[in-house]
Design an enzyme around this catalytic site. Structure first.
Site, PDB file in Angstrom:
ATOM      1  N   TYR A  98      44.434  42.598  50.137  1.00  0.00           N
ATOM      2  CA  TYR A  98      44.789  41.667  51.206  1.00  0.00           C
ATOM      3  C   TYR A  98      45.123  42.365  52.519  1.00  0.00           C
ATOM      4  CZ  TYR A  98      44.571  37.612  48.159  1.00  0.00           C
ATOM      5  OH  TYR A  98      44.116  36.605  47.338  1.00  0.00           O
ATOM      6  N   GLU A 140      47.218  34.038  41.674  1.00  0.00           N
ATOM      7  CA  GLU A 140      46.315  34.940  40.949  1.00  0.00           C
ATOM      8  C   GLU A 140      47.060  35.727  39.876  1.00  0.00           C
ATOM      9  OE1 GLU A 140      44.655  36.965  44.329  1.00  0.00           O
ATOM     10  OE2 GLU A 140      43.820  35.063  45.041  1.00  0.00           O
TER      11      GLU A 140
END
Length: 396
Positions: A98, A140
């Site tokens: 990310y 997730e």
């Protein structure tokens, strides 16, 4: 929740950012792949990058999330986040990736918008990004835990144990883990990612819906993609992967799954969208369900209709099931009222029906509109899209 100061800044700058997102996202990907070329070779879909659909999907997700934050700050867009998280989990995305996205995305925003990106504007949009990213990371993590892969190691090597020709364009592959581990648990409607090594050395990944539930294998079906460009993974699978070949496959993921209960179910599909519907229908038949079940399928013709015999077989096994099929160009005798596109106004849809849709986006739009007109609640209409979800934020 976005801070009050950032909320006002994002609200004010959203038109400018949203209006430029079509320029920002291609530049973002150019920067990301220039710095990390392995991501394009081994993670991102090169076909979707070439045709721009991945750019549109990213733009839609960012715009939808930012809009939700400023318009409904007390409501998190969980349906959108769940859809993205399942896709990420099927690729084994980890938290460390990310910051890479943030770095190159914000560099692209600054380059496109120039002096309009003040320190305050950058900080506000950084807050938006990390609210979305941290929400996805948390979802997730739960998905990986549930799949028994807490570190995101979702991949395992498989052997192709059977290959079935469904139509001239569709082939089903049955695979088993090479190491003898149990077949991963899957819910009707889920998909797996499949990674193949192509002639240029790239290890490209695609998602394919599970099309059945054999006890001793994972079964997924692949439609050969032709056009400009041809589908490099689907054609590789069709042309080069036979029984005995090895494939790298992920654990099953996907948020559009058949809900338990006894309420009526409507399964609607077009073309290869029948694969997750076949999985749901086979599960209903295998469990002896007495739920009212309506199956709707639209296709070009009998010859292109994959799982046509399975549709009849499973429908016959269910005591309260009925199937409706439309063909655009039927090859033999076929009723005129079932020629063309699916017409849901002809169906008797019970109150309380939960609908599941899969197919091309024009079909999804039409089917959803017709179901709403028929009185099906918007919250009870669920859809699956193959490829980047260009409908994010529009259908719920």
């Amino acid at each position: 929740m976005l801070s009050p100061k950032s909320t006002e800044i994002v609200r004010t700058t959203l038109p400018a950012v949203g209006g430029a997102i079509g320029e920002i996202t291609p530049l973002f990907y150019d920067k990301l792949f220039a710095a990390h070329p392995a991501l394009l070779r081994d993670l991102f879909n090169r076909g979707n990058q070439a045709n721009g659909s991945q750019n549109q999907a990213l733009a839609g997700a960012i715009a939808a999330f930012a809009t939700a934050l400023v318009e409904q700050p007390e409501v998190r867009p969980d349906a959108m986040l769940s859809r993205i998280a399942h896709k990420h989990a099927s690729l084994g995305i980890t938290p460390g990736q990310y910051p890479l996205v943030q770095e190159h995305l914000f560099a692209a925003i600054a380059e496109v918008l120039g002096d309009a990106v003040t320190a305050e504007v950058a900080a506000a949009w950084d807050e938006v990004y990390w609210l979305m990213a941290n929400a996805l990371i948390a979802i997730e993590a739960r998905l990986y835990e549930r799949a028994g892969t807490p570190d995101g190691e979702v991949w395992f090597d498989c052997r192709v144990v059977a290959r079935l020709t469904e139509t001239a364009e569709v082939t089903t592959f049955l695979v088993r883990p090479l190491d003898g581990r149990p077949i991963p648990a899957a819910r009707p409607g889920q998909y797996v990612s499949v990674q193949v090594e192509l002639p240029d050395g790239a290890r490209q990944i695609r998602q394919y819906s599970l099309s059945g539930h054999p006890d001793d294998a994972l079964s997924f079906s692949v439609k050969r993609v032709t056009g400009a460009p041809d589908g490099e993974v689907s054609n590789h699978l069709h042309d080069h992967v036979g029984v005995g070949a090895h494939l790298t496959v992920s654990a099953p993921f996907g948020d559009v799954t058949l809900a338990n209960g006894d309420c009526p179910v409507l399964l609607a599909s077009a073309g290869i969208g029948c694969t997750p519907m076949t999985s749901m229908l086979s599960h209903l038949a295998a469990t002896g369900s007495t739920r009212p079940v309506i199956t709707v399928h639209a296709d070009r013709s009998e010859a292109t209709h994959a799982f046509r015999e399975d549709l009849a077989l499973f429908t016959d096994k269910l005591p309260n099931a009925v199937a409706h099929v439309w063909y655009e160009r039927p090859e033999g005798p076929w009723p005129a009222e079932r020629t063309g596109r699916a017409d849901f106004s002809r169906l008797d849809i019970p109150t309380g029906t939960i609908a599941y849709l899969c197919g091309p986006i024009p079909f999804l739009r039409s089917a959803r509109a017709q179901l709403l007109d028929a009185g099906v609640a918007a919250a009870d209409i669920h859809y699956e899209v193959f490829g980047p979800d260009l409908w994010l934020g529009e259908a719920g």
